[in-house]
Design an enzyme around this catalytic site. Structure first.
Site, PDB file in Angstrom:
ATOM      1  N   TRP A 153       1.100   0.986  25.344  1.00 48.20           N
ATOM      2  CA  TRP A 153       1.581  -0.431  24.409  1.00 48.20           C
ATOM      3  C   TRP A 153      -0.369  -1.259  25.150  1.00 48.20           C
ATOM      4  CZ3 TRP A 153       4.228  -5.270  24.917  1.00 48.20           C
ATOM      5  CH2 TRP A 153       4.250  -5.722  23.936  1.00 48.20           C
ATOM      6  N   ASP A 234      10.744   0.414  28.622  1.00 43.59           N
ATOM      7  CA  ASP A 234      10.589  -0.538  27.232  1.00 43.59           C
ATOM      8  C   ASP A 234      10.924   0.496  25.931  1.00 43.59           C
ATOM      9  OD1 ASP A 234       9.981  -1.513  24.995  1.00 43.59           O
ATOM     10  OD2 ASP A 234       7.457  -1.557  25.964  1.00 43.59           O
ATOM     11  N   LYS A 270      10.987  -3.240  15.246  1.00 44.15           N
ATOM     12  CA  LYS A 270      10.468  -2.012  13.421  1.00 44.15           C
ATOM     13  C   LYS A 270      12.201  -1.513  13.259  1.00 44.15           C
ATOM     14  CE  LYS A 270       7.234  -2.049  16.639  1.00 44.15           C
ATOM     15  NZ  LYS A 270       5.379  -2.027  16.856  1.00 44.15           N
TER      16      LYS A 270
HETATM   17  C1  LIG Z   1       5.881   0.182  23.396  1.00 41.86           C
HETATM   18  C2  LIG Z   1       5.621  -0.797  22.728  1.00 41.86           C
HETATM   19  N1  LIG Z   1       6.841  -2.122  23.586  1.00 41.86           N
HETATM   20  C3  LIG Z   1       6.971  -3.514  22.699  1.00 41.86           C
HETATM   21  C4  LIG Z   1       6.499  -3.637  21.409  1.00 41.86           C
HETATM   22  C5  LIG Z   1       6.683  -5.111  21.694  1.00 41.86           C
HETATM   23  O1  LIG Z   1       7.011  -5.330  19.703  1.00 41.86           O
HETATM   24  P1  LIG Z   1       7.561  -7.123  19.179  1.00 41.86           P
HETATM   25  O2  LIG Z   1       7.245  -7.974  19.848  1.00 41.86           O
HETATM   26  O3  LIG Z   1       7.560  -6.730  18.407  1.00 41.86           O
HETATM   27  O4  LIG Z   1       8.948  -6.872  19.402  1.00 41.86           O
HETATM   28  C6  LIG Z   1       6.158  -2.996  21.059  1.00 41.86           C
HETATM   29  C7  LIG Z   1       5.056  -3.121  19.352  1.00 41.86           C
HETATM   30  O5  LIG Z   1       4.610  -2.488  19.377  1.00 41.86           O
HETATM   31  C8  LIG Z   1       5.473  -1.385  21.470  1.00 41.86           C
HETATM   32  O6  LIG Z   1       4.839  -0.483  20.871  1.00 41.86           O
END
Ligand SMILES: Cc1ncc(COP(=O)(O)O)c(C=O)c1O
Length: 428
Positions: A153, A234, A270
């Site tokens: 990411w 993560d 998600k």
């Molecule tokens: C690997 C990963 N980590 C963290 C996030 C953070 O998402 P959010 O801040 O929307 O919870 C995402 C979102 O796409 C992700 O793909």
């Protein structure tokens, strides 16, 4: 020297006029590629357009889906007519404890030994940031490297660079076989300096859609133990890899059982569909031992300071909704069903896409589309092909060739397969 946020009165200051803030000297930054993609998709007037860029679940009509269990929890919350007071700095206590149990397992010894502290964060991004800040504030210069999977990411690189930590990458994906590169990762971790931080996607790796098997996780844990590396999990997709919450936290639970000191950034964007509500958690787990509780207490106290300076206290609504679902056994079961609805539809779309590509006899092998898991597929399409898909076919996807499979449905999957077939044949 390790920074002490409470008592350090002044950092190295200077009166040298060359160091003053001058906005005129600030260069423009590039726009975020994914948000740019969303804007381009919205500006496209074609009725054929397909959005495979955004990492958000879509229903069979390509519309956002409010989980039925979230609708119920919202009604419960609205009927309770709660006030809008500030939450504590660490966030909603009953959310934090439930989020902790979800990611570590309700029977976790780390929880029963009181060596975990948890903070409600601004979704997963805020949790990664808080963890990055903690590491950067409490490590001596030169700071440890943060090892990030290649690819990952993209915001991982951005966050760790923002908090002043040097970033390195470890191989993760073999583009020839489109599978997980265990050997490459192991080699890289075995030569990483002791004390380096390793960012690990707990499940449903973004963007590749390939995860280590349980045995491979065990090998990764072993090399990290031998080499004294720090796991930074993560966990943004719990429930999206296998469809089961209790299965998708295997890696986290295994590492905790091996006695690592570690951190976890957790997102409910998600798996509860609470994207814009920004609901997440940051968890610190101390290694077992005589001082584990006092270590945890000290870490929690410093996290409180960091959180106070950044957001004071986290937002209330989304955490209340998540907490209602997580803490009610009946609603929790309904959530599990909703997760299966989402992961099941994504799996079905993988099969449909593969079938269509086979039917068209599109050059190449497409087994990876069904073998990959989670929300994304790393198609293997190159940047030039992605651009032609956009211009000729109104299909919007990341330049890396990643698609959000959730953007496919029975109305557009055949169209997308024809588009892929075309670019594979005509664009190198
Ligand atoms: C690997 C990963 N980590 C963290 C996030 C953070 O998402 P959010 O801040 O929307 O919870 C995402 C979102 O796409 C992700 O793909």
């Amino acid at each position: 020297m390790i920074a002490n946020l409470v008592y350090q009165e002044s950092m190295d200051g200077t009166s040298d006029s060359n160091t003053r803030f001058n906005a005129k000297e600030i260069p423009g930054a590039p726009i975020d590629p994914l948000y740019g993609l969303v804007a381009a998709y919205e500006a496209d007037k074609s009725d054929k357009k397909v959005d495979l860029g955004v990492g958000a679940y879509r229903d069979e009509n390509a519309k956002p889906w409010i989980l039925p269990v979230v609708q119920k929890a919202t009604e419960i919350y609205n009927n309770a007519k709660k006030d809008h007071e500030y939450l504590p700095i660490a966030g909603l206590p009953e959310f934090n404890s439930a989020a902790q149990r979800l990611v570590l397992g309700a029977d976790s010894v780390a929880i029963s030994e009181k060596r975990v502290c948890s903070f409600q964060t601004i979704s997963g991004t805020g949790a990664v940031y808080l963890g990055g800040l903690l590491v950067s504030q409490f490590t001596a210069q030169p700071r440890p490297y943060v090892y990030i999977s290649s690819p990952s990411w993209p915001i991982h690189d951005q966050i760790f660079a923002t908090v002043g930590l040097p970033v390195r990458h470890y191989p993760y994906f073999r583009s020839d076989t489109k599978t997980f590169d265990l050997e490459g990762m192991m080699q890289s971790l075995s030569s990483a300096p002791k004390g380096s931080i390793v960012v690990l996607h707990a499940c449903a790796h973004n963007p590749t859609g390939v995860d280590p098997t349980k045995d491979e996780w065990k090998k990764i844990a072993a090399i990290m133990k031998t080499n004294d590396l720090f796991p930074f999990f993560d966990c943004a997709y719990q429930g999206f890899a296998s469809g089961y919450l209790s299965e998708d936290n295997f890696a986290v639970r295994y590492f905790v059982d091996q006695g690592f000191q570690l951190v976890i950034a957790q997102s409910f964007a998600k798996n509860l569909g609470l994207y814009g509500q920004r609901v997440g958690g940051f968890h610190f787990v101390a290694e077992p031992g005589a001082n584990s509780q006092s270590t945890t207490t000290n870490v929690a106290s410093q996290l409180s300071l960091l959180q106070r300076s950044e957001i004071s206290s986290p937002p209330i609504f989304g955490a209340q909704i998540a907490s209602i679902v997580l803490n009610d056994p009946k609603l929790f079961t309904e959530w599990e069903t909703d997760l299966l609805t989402m992961s099941g539809r994504i799996k079905k779309m993988r099969k449909c896409l593969k079938q269509e590509l086979d039917r068209l006899q599109t050059p190449g092998t497409w087994d990876h589309i069904v073998n990959q898991i989670g929300m994304f597929s790393f198609t293997g399409l190159n940047c030039a092909q992605v651009m032609v898909l956009r211009e000729r076919w109104h299909v919007y996807m990341a330049e890396t060739g990643r698609i959000s499979v959730a953007g496919l449905n029975e109305h557009n999957v055949a169209y997308f397969a024809s588009a892929v077939d075309d670019v594979v044949r005509t664009v190198q």
